[in-house]
Design an enzyme around this catalytic site. Structure first.
Site, PDB file in Angstrom:
ATOM      1  N   LYS A  82     -14.745 -19.743   7.282  1.00  0.00           N
ATOM      2  CA  LYS A  82     -14.006 -21.006   7.165  1.00  0.00           C
ATOM      3  C   LYS A  82     -14.973 -22.193   7.093  1.00  0.00           C
ATOM      4  O   LYS A  82     -14.744 -23.140   6.335  1.00  0.00           O
ATOM      5  CB  LYS A  82     -13.056 -21.152   8.358  1.00  0.00           C
ATOM      6  CG  LYS A  82     -11.917 -20.119   8.316  1.00  0.00           C
ATOM      7  CD  LYS A  82     -11.165 -20.048   9.630  1.00  0.00           C
ATOM      8  CE  LYS A  82     -10.001 -19.082   9.573  1.00  0.00           C
ATOM      9  NZ  LYS A  82      -9.421 -18.781  10.897  1.00  0.00           N
ATOM     10  N   ARG A  91       0.835  -1.211   0.000  1.00  0.00           N
ATOM     11  CA  ARG A  91       0.000   0.000   0.000  1.00  0.00           C
ATOM     12  C   ARG A  91       0.865   1.254   0.000  1.00  0.00           C
ATOM     13  O   ARG A  91       0.554   2.225  -0.651  1.00  0.00           O
ATOM     14  CB  ARG A  91      -0.949  -0.013   1.194  1.00  0.00           C
ATOM     15  CG  ARG A  91      -2.380   0.250   0.758  1.00  0.00           C
ATOM     16  CD  ARG A  91      -3.353   0.124   1.873  1.00  0.00           C
ATOM     17  NE  ARG A  91      -3.270  -1.186   2.529  1.00  0.00           N
ATOM     18  CZ  ARG A  91      -3.869  -1.469   3.670  1.00  0.00           C
ATOM     19  NH1 ARG A  91      -4.568  -0.555   4.288  1.00  0.00           N
ATOM     20  NH2 ARG A  91      -3.778  -2.668   4.215  1.00  0.00           N
ATOM     21  N   LYS A 128     -10.042 -16.075   3.057  1.00  0.00           N
ATOM     22  CA  LYS A 128     -11.260 -16.849   3.390  1.00  0.00           C
ATOM     23  C   LYS A 128     -12.535 -16.044   3.142  1.00  0.00           C
ATOM     24  O   LYS A 128     -13.539 -16.590   2.701  1.00  0.00           O
ATOM     25  CB  LYS A 128     -11.213 -17.331   4.829  1.00  0.00           C
ATOM     26  CG  LYS A 128     -11.235 -16.206   5.831  1.00  0.00           C
ATOM     27  CD  LYS A 128     -10.558 -16.504   7.111  1.00  0.00           C
ATOM     28  CE  LYS A 128      -9.940 -15.227   7.583  1.00  0.00           C
ATOM     29  NZ  LYS A 128      -8.616 -15.309   8.043  1.00  0.00           N
TER      30      LYS A 128
HETATM   31  N1  HSE Z   1      -7.904 -14.512  13.214  1.00  0.00           N
HETATM   32  C1  HSE Z   1      -7.787 -15.916  12.942  1.00  0.00           C
HETATM   33  C2  HSE Z   1      -7.735 -16.691  14.244  1.00  0.00           C
HETATM   34  C3  HSE Z   1      -6.570 -16.283  12.148  1.00  0.00           C
HETATM   35  O1  HSE Z   1      -7.775 -16.115  15.321  1.00  0.00           O
HETATM   36  O2  HSE Z   1      -7.657 -17.899  14.169  1.00  0.00           O
HETATM   37  C4  HSE Z   1      -6.744 -16.003  10.704  1.00  0.00           C
HETATM   38  O3  HSE Z   1      -7.772 -16.715  10.133  1.00  0.00           O
END
Ligand code: HSE
Length: 439
Positions: A210, A51, A110
């Site tokens: 997920k 960025r 995801k």
């Molecule tokens: N924030 C996610 C977690 C990791 O705490 O598992 C990335 O998917």
């Protein structure tokens, strides 16, 4: 060592240079010779889209001239595009542009896959290139490749897992220290496990994306994040965790994807993310801190468990780089990875039709007929009780604690039962109500 005769480097473009991007770049540089040997041609990082220019990015081990703010231009001059920017846009447009220019794509995104996976698959198919995304679910754990490839000859009936490390860390601390939710989140933030704005994790958005990806692969059907019933952990209290401990259970945020047969005989799938009590003897109960673990049940294979780090720079980069090697090998040897498999087209059932069990702890008046009134509500909704325990307080006009665990019933019937019971005049309050899984 057998080498492909063409030793022209395969051009890799990296989109994003945060924690994961930095690890991907560094590991690509450090493993340069091994990658070339494994693939049959060397890899060359031709650019890294960032960025802002001018930051110290020496940790990547890449020369400063490869960094560019022109992501759109970069994707047109690569054989393999690695997208670790996240979010829907500009990631989607950049991936589609990469496909148009003949590049294969490896992504950890995801949210994008769970929202618009079919568009990406279709574009990859049209342009004859690969789309790989192992790192999008459960970080380093090889899970999507087993579902997409190793289990392609089997029928998966259930995927049950802990796919969010932040919430697992928070719930684990609540269990081991007795802390409340807010206190545990603050500690997780101080230690770098939780983001400054933890909403995506604690409210279950991350896990729901997920779960959508897992269900799509497991059941050969299209499932988007919007199809997933989602409840986070912000309502889980210290008394819920204590109640679970009294039952020799722990509270976990679970992603559950299940093939279900309805009374009509039709098949559907239930995809949900919610906190649930699971027995301490269940293998998922032993998943501590920020680790992830996923149970897969398949007809021929039986029960499989996948365990490991679900986040972090190097672990996530491991999954990304495995995909880079796979798509690079296809460039060298020909062929493509699996395309979208959505032929089964199973409908996603509403949460009300999911089969679940409940734990309920009530504060009730301790006088004749109370148990009968409570039991009548269960009976009217066709919910069978598995266990009842009553702990009586002291004194004449005291209240009692009633702990009830049900057998499996539809979530609709269970939720209606809990609602009606909390409205009974003899019920002083519902101390804890939570689904039970894993038995
Ligand atoms: N924030 C996610 C977690 C990791 O705490 O598992 C990335 O998917």
């Amino acid at each position: 060592m057998v080498q492909a005769s063409d030793q022209t480097p395969l051009r890799v473009a990296l989109l994003g240079c945060g924690v994961v991007g930095t690890s991907v770049a560094r590991l690509l540089v450090e493993g340069r010779d091994d990658f070339a040997a494994r693939i049959g041609r060397p890899l060359e990082v031709v650019g890294v889209a960032v960025r802002r220019e001018g930051r110290d990015r020496s940790e990547t081990l890449l020369p400063p001239e490869v960094f560019t703010t022109d992501a759109e231009g970069l994707v047109t001059r690569a054989d393999i595009v690695v997208e670790v920017v996240g979010g829907i846009e500009p990631a989607r447009s950049l991936i589609l542009r990469a496909f148009e220019h003949g590049a294969s794509v490896v992504t950890a995104n995801k949210a994008l896959l769970a929202e618009d996976g079919p568009t990406l698959y279709e574009a990859a198919r049209r342009h004859g290139v690969d789309l790989y995304y192992e790192a999008s679910v459960a970080g380093a754990i090889p899970l999507l490749r087993p579902l997409r490839e190793s289990l392609a000859g089997d029928e998966v009936s259930k995927v049950l897992g802990i796919v969010n490390g932040t919430t697992n860390y928070v719930l684990d601390k609540m269990d081991s220290t007795g802390q409340g939710f807010s206190e545990a989140v603050e500690q997780a933030q101080a230690l770098g496990y939780a983001e400054a704005d933890p909403t995506a994790d604690v409210e279950g958005f991350d896990a729901a994306a997920k779960a959508a990806i897992l269900a799509s692969l497991a059941f050969h059907s299209r499932v988007t994040a919007a199809d997933v019933h989602r409840e986070g952990i912000s309502e889980v209290t210290a008394s819920d965790v204590r109640a679970a401990a009294d039952m020799d259970c722990v509270v976990k945020l679970l992603a559950i994807c299940e093939r279900t047969r309805l009374e009509s005989g039709d098949e559907g799938i239930s995809v949900r993310v919610h906190p649930a009590m699971i027995p301490r003897t269940h293998p998922l109960a032993g998943v501590r801190e920020a680790f992830n673990a996923v149970f897969v049940e398949a007809q021929a294979a039986g029960e499989l468990m996948f365990y490991g780090p679900g986040a972090g720079g190097d672990p996530t980069a491991s999954a990304v780089l495995g995909d880079v090697v796979a798509v690079a090998r296809h460039r060298v040897l020909g062929g493509l990875g699996p395309a979208e498999s959505a032929y089964a087209d199973l409908p996603v059932l509403p949460m009300g039709e999911a089969r679940t069990r409940y734990y309920l702890s009530l504060e009730v008046a301790d006088r004749p007929g109370v148990l009968a009134q409570v039991a009548e509500v269960f009976s009217r909704h066709g919910v069978s009780i598995q266990q009842v325990r009553q702990n009586v307080g002291e004194g004449e006009e005291s209240s009692a604690e009633l702990v009830i665990v049900t057998h499996t019933a539809t979530d609709e019937a269970l939720a209606a039962t809990v609602r009606e019971i909390s409205d009974l005049e003899v019920v002083v309050g519902v101390t804890s109500a939570m689904r039970v899984e894993g038995e």
